[in-house]
Design a protein around this motif. Sequence first.
Motif, short mmCIF file in Angstrom:
data_model
loop_
_atom_site.label_atom_id
_atom_site.label_comp_id
_atom_site.label_asym_id
_atom_site.label_seq_id
_atom_site.Cartn_x
_atom_site.Cartn_y
_atom_site.Cartn_z
N PRO A 174 0.86 -1.17 0.08
CA PRO A 174 -0.10 0.03 0.00
C PRO A 174 0.77 1.32 0.02
N GLU A 175 1.80 1.33 0.56
CA GLU A 175 2.81 2.33 0.70
C GLU A 175 3.65 2.55 -0.53
N ALA A 176 3.69 1.58 -1.31
CA ALA A 176 4.54 1.67 -2.73
C ALA A 176 3.82 2.90 -3.57
N SER A 177 4.69 3.36 -4.42
CA SER A 177 4.16 4.46 -5.29
C SER A 177 3.52 3.71 -6.66
N GLY A 178 2.79 4.66 -7.40
CA GLY A 178 2.15 3.99 -8.58
C GLY A 178 3.15 3.29 -9.33
N GLU A 179 4.20 4.12 -9.51
CA GLU A 179 5.42 3.35 -10.41
C GLU A 179 5.92 2.03 -10.11
N GLU A 180 6.15 1.99 -8.67
CA GLU A 180 6.31 0.80 -8.18
C GLU A 180 5.51 -0.39 -8.23
N HIS A 181 4.14 -0.22 -8.03
CA HIS A 181 2.97 -1.13 -8.25
C HIS A 181 3.21 -1.46 -9.88
N ARG A 182 3.42 -0.68 -10.70
CA ARG A 182 3.35 -0.87 -11.98
C ARG A 182 4.55 -1.92 -12.36
N ARG A 183 5.74 -1.39 -11.81
CA ARG A 183 7.07 -2.24 -12.12
C ARG A 183 6.74 -3.78 -11.27
N ILE A 184 6.16 -3.87 -10.28
CA ILE A 184 5.90 -5.41 -9.81
C ILE A 184 4.94 -6.17 -10.66
N VAL A 185 3.95 -5.27 -11.09
CA VAL A 185 2.80 -6.08 -11.95
C VAL A 185 3.39 -6.56 -13.16
N GLU A 186 3.85 -5.46 -13.92
CA GLU A 186 4.60 -5.93 -15.38
C GLU A 186 5.82 -6.73 -15.19
N GLY A 187 6.63 -6.57 -14.20
CA GLY A 187 7.66 -7.45 -14.25
C GLY A 187 7.79 -8.38 -13.32
N ASP A 188 7.63 -8.28 -12.24
CA ASP A 188 7.61 -9.44 -11.13
C ASP A 188 6.47 -10.42 -11.25
N ILE A 189 5.32 -10.14 -11.34
CA ILE A 189 4.30 -11.13 -11.52
C ILE A 189 3.60 -11.42 -12.84
N ASN A 190 4.03 -10.74 -13.85
CA ASN A 190 3.57 -10.64 -15.36
C ASN A 190 3.89 -12.19 -15.51
N GLU A 191 2.78 -12.89 -15.97
CA GLU A 191 3.00 -14.25 -16.50
C GLU A 191 3.33 -14.31 -18.11
N MET A 192 2.90 -13.39 -18.79
CA MET A 192 3.22 -13.13 -20.19
C MET A 192 4.45 -12.63 -20.59
#
Length: 68
Positions: A1-19
Amino acid sequence: PEASGEEHRRIVEGDINEMEGVVLEVEDIAKAALYLASDDSKYVNGHNLVVDGGFTVGKAPNMPAPAL
């Protein structure tokens, strides 16, 4: 929750993206909604159309450990 929008985007696009190499765009959600509203989906009912790049397929997400 305390992460920035850019950090959330990096996590979703890089760390948990399956494609690999594919990133969810706003248009992808719009196209799914358009499909459901079109005659092409006339025989589709009782279905949850999940537009998540395979995240909920059943693989354990590759999420970074929370900061303590």
